[in-house]
Write a protein that holds these residues in place. Sequence first.
Motif, mmCIF file in Angstrom:
data_model
loop_
_atom_site.group_PDB
_atom_site.id
_atom_site.type_symbol
_atom_site.label_atom_id
_atom_site.label_comp_id
_atom_site.label_asym_id
_atom_site.label_seq_id
_atom_site.Cartn_x
_atom_site.Cartn_y
_atom_site.Cartn_z
ATOM 1 N N ALA A 1 77.515 -39.793 130.453
ATOM 2 C CA ALA A 1 76.681 -38.732 129.895
ATOM 3 C C ALA A 1 76.425 -38.987 128.413
ATOM 4 C CB ALA A 1 77.362 -37.369 130.083
ATOM 5 N N ALA A 2 75.448 -38.281 127.902
ATOM 6 C CA ALA A 2 75.178 -38.360 126.480
ATOM 7 C C ALA A 2 76.330 -37.748 125.714
ATOM 8 C CB ALA A 2 73.874 -37.614 126.170
ATOM 9 N N THR A 3 76.487 -38.155 124.483
ATOM 10 C CA THR A 3 77.632 -37.698 123.692
ATOM 11 C C THR A 3 77.265 -36.576 122.748
ATOM 12 O OG1 THR A 3 77.159 -39.401 122.061
ATOM 13 C CG2 THR A 3 78.742 -39.946 123.796
ATOM 14 N N ALA A 4 76.112 -35.958 122.951
ATOM 15 C CA ALA A 4 75.692 -34.883 122.058
ATOM 16 C C ALA A 4 76.630 -33.706 122.144
ATOM 17 C CB ALA A 4 74.273 -34.433 122.420
ATOM 18 N N VAL A 5 76.743 -32.970 121.062
ATOM 19 C CA VAL A 5 77.591 -31.789 121.014
ATOM 20 C C VAL A 5 76.702 -30.581 120.820
ATOM 21 C CG1 VAL A 5 79.558 -33.017 120.092
ATOM 22 C CG2 VAL A 5 77.910 -32.049 118.511
ATOM 23 N N PRO A 6 77.206 -29.379 121.123
ATOM 24 C CA PRO A 6 76.377 -28.193 120.947
ATOM 25 C C PRO A 6 76.063 -27.942 119.485
ATOM 26 C CG PRO A 6 78.641 -27.582 121.386
ATOM 27 C CD PRO A 6 78.545 -29.046 121.619
ATOM 28 N N VAL A 7 74.965 -27.250 119.266
ATOM 29 C CA VAL A 7 74.633 -26.852 117.916
ATOM 30 C C VAL A 7 75.806 -26.064 117.342
ATOM 31 C CG1 VAL A 7 73.050 -25.479 116.524
ATOM 32 C CG2 VAL A 7 72.183 -26.783 118.469
ATOM 33 N N GLN A 8 76.241 -26.420 116.167
ATOM 34 C CA GLN A 8 77.417 -25.787 115.596
ATOM 35 C C GLN A 8 77.126 -24.334 115.237
ATOM 36 O OE1 GLN A 8 80.562 -27.195 115.321
ATOM 37 N NE2 GLN A 8 79.515 -28.643 116.658
ATOM 38 N N THR A 9 78.034 -23.471 115.514
ATOM 39 C CA THR A 9 77.894 -22.066 115.178
ATOM 40 C C THR A 9 79.283 -21.485 114.960
ATOM 41 O OG1 THR A 9 76.918 -19.962 115.852
ATOM 42 C CG2 THR A 9 78.037 -21.202 117.550
ATOM 43 N N ARG A 10 79.335 -20.443 114.195
ATOM 44 C CA ARG A 10 80.610 -19.782 113.931
ATOM 45 C C ARG A 10 80.873 -18.800 115.055
ATOM 46 N NH1 ARG A 10 82.296 -15.297 110.681
ATOM 47 N NH2 ARG A 10 84.452 -15.576 109.994
ATOM 48 N N LEU A 11 81.986 -18.998 115.764
ATOM 49 C CA LEU A 11 82.320 -18.162 116.918
ATOM 50 C C LEU A 11 82.991 -16.892 116.410
ATOM 51 C CD1 LEU A 11 82.052 -18.144 119.956
ATOM 52 C CD2 LEU A 11 84.282 -19.209 120.125
ATOM 53 N N THR A 12 82.175 -15.901 116.096
ATOM 54 C CA THR A 12 82.667 -14.650 115.545
ATOM 55 C C THR A 12 83.175 -13.727 116.644
ATOM 56 O OG1 THR A 12 80.476 -13.649 115.683
ATOM 57 C CG2 THR A 12 81.033 -14.820 113.639
ATOM 58 N N SER A 13 83.914 -12.695 116.246
ATOM 59 C CA SER A 13 84.407 -11.714 117.214
ATOM 60 C C SER A 13 83.267 -11.015 117.959
ATOM 61 C CB SER A 13 85.301 -10.685 116.513
ATOM 62 O OG SER A 13 86.466 -11.300 116.015
ATOM 63 N N THR B 1 74.363 -32.517 127.325
ATOM 64 C CA THR B 1 75.363 -33.579 127.242
ATOM 65 C C THR B 1 75.183 -34.627 128.322
ATOM 66 O OG1 THR B 1 76.898 -32.256 128.564
ATOM 67 C CG2 THR B 1 77.068 -32.057 126.170
ATOM 68 N N SER B 2 74.114 -34.515 129.096
ATOM 69 C CA SER B 2 73.828 -35.502 130.127
ATOM 70 C C SER B 2 72.320 -35.707 130.209
ATOM 71 C CB SER B 2 74.364 -35.047 131.482
ATOM 72 O OG SER B 2 74.002 -35.946 132.505
ATOM 73 N N THR B 3 71.914 -36.925 130.509
ATOM 74 C CA THR B 3 70.491 -37.237 130.639
ATOM 75 C C THR B 3 70.124 -37.673 132.057
ATOM 76 O OG1 THR B 3 70.910 -39.511 129.912
ATOM 77 C CG2 THR B 3 70.310 -37.910 128.213
ATOM 78 N N VAL B 4 71.080 -37.609 132.983
ATOM 79 C CA VAL B 4 70.831 -38.094 134.335
ATOM 80 C C VAL B 4 69.941 -37.112 135.095
ATOM 81 C CG1 VAL B 4 73.024 -39.332 134.403
ATOM 82 C CG2 VAL B 4 72.907 -36.992 135.285
#
Length: 408
Positions: A7-19, A200-203
């Motif tokens: 799979a592709a190695t991309a990660v999710p768009v970064q965000t602050r996981l607030t309450s 995270t995947s291009t298949v």
Amino acid sequence: MSIAHTAATAVPVQTRLTSPLIFLLAASTGLSVAALYYSQPTLGILATDLHASNRAVGWIPTLTQFGYALGLLFLAPLGDRFDRRTIIVVKSLLLAAALLAIAAAPNLAVLLGASLAVGLLATVAQDIVPAAATLAPAEHRGRIVGTVMTGLLLGILLSRVVGGVVAEAFGWRAVFGGAAAVAGLTTAILARWLPGFKPTSTVAYPALLASLAALWKQHRALRLAATAQGLLAIGFSAFWSTLAVMLHGAPFHLGSAAAGSFGLAGAVGALAAPFAGRLADRRGPQWVTRLGATLSVASFATMFAMPHLSTQAQLVLLALATVGFDLGVQATLIAHQTIVYGIAPEARSRLNAILMTTMFVGMAAGGALGAQALAAWGWNGIVALAVGSSLAALAVRMRASPGKSSGK
């Protein structure tokens, strides 16, 4: 090369996981999965209103659950191929439309078709959980997944109560109309606040589905987690699918409302899910799985004493055992998800699909076996089935090596 690295190695768009975001994910998960169970307490009223037989309306929950199984297998893996935010928002919007179609259904045929669609689309809950796991820092993943799963579990346990109360007061159409409105509002909030995720995947889709088998074969930890959770689900489902029948007979002679109230006892176990997640973070998920399976075995086993107690004492024991085994099953599920989500981060949606599909198979088997056990051996047959399946789950967990959580 392993499937995890195709799979592709991309990660999710970064965000602050607030309450507030965690709360939104938990609430959305619970409200989505609740759509599966609103129909169950309304079937009697619905059958009368549509002039349908009990056997005919019995297809409503059956098709809903069947749709959920299909959705887990064929839709949940898409979270690895496309932006999870888009999938979650679109499925949530379509779920609102399907619930509205039930509320406005002119006949049973339309209602059955819409029920199948509700099952398919309620799997949005299984898109949200891996999204939370992806956003969570590794050191707090167990706690955050546990919090989101609390929403899911409360949705399952309390939806029957809400559906029954609303249907009794305002009719069955109000149940689904209200659920559609809530789903629509949830969609709007998710569209506004949920961050985007890079695929995270291009298949292609066929290869994505084919990779499910490859993931199962490659990761021993996945096989152990799915098998153990499926075994626990057998006893869990056998209990809940036969409880109302048992309470209706001697010596209790209680109605469906009393059986539904035991869902509140089960909710106590669900509320402890974040604690189980914290334990998984601190002590390791392997330890939590063994603790949860042991608690399930012990709680079910106490019910062997019921025939020797007074009627009131039996109900008290039944309630306490419900809290115990529900806590054990849910704690084990949280720990299993923590294990599975750590195997291959780029395949979390597919890994979750495998885990939850296997659990669903266990639930279906538990319902079928429970009905047979109750007919053949009475309540002790249910208890024996639950204890036996929980012991088998514990045996599976004892085979796992704490140092090989990846299972590669």
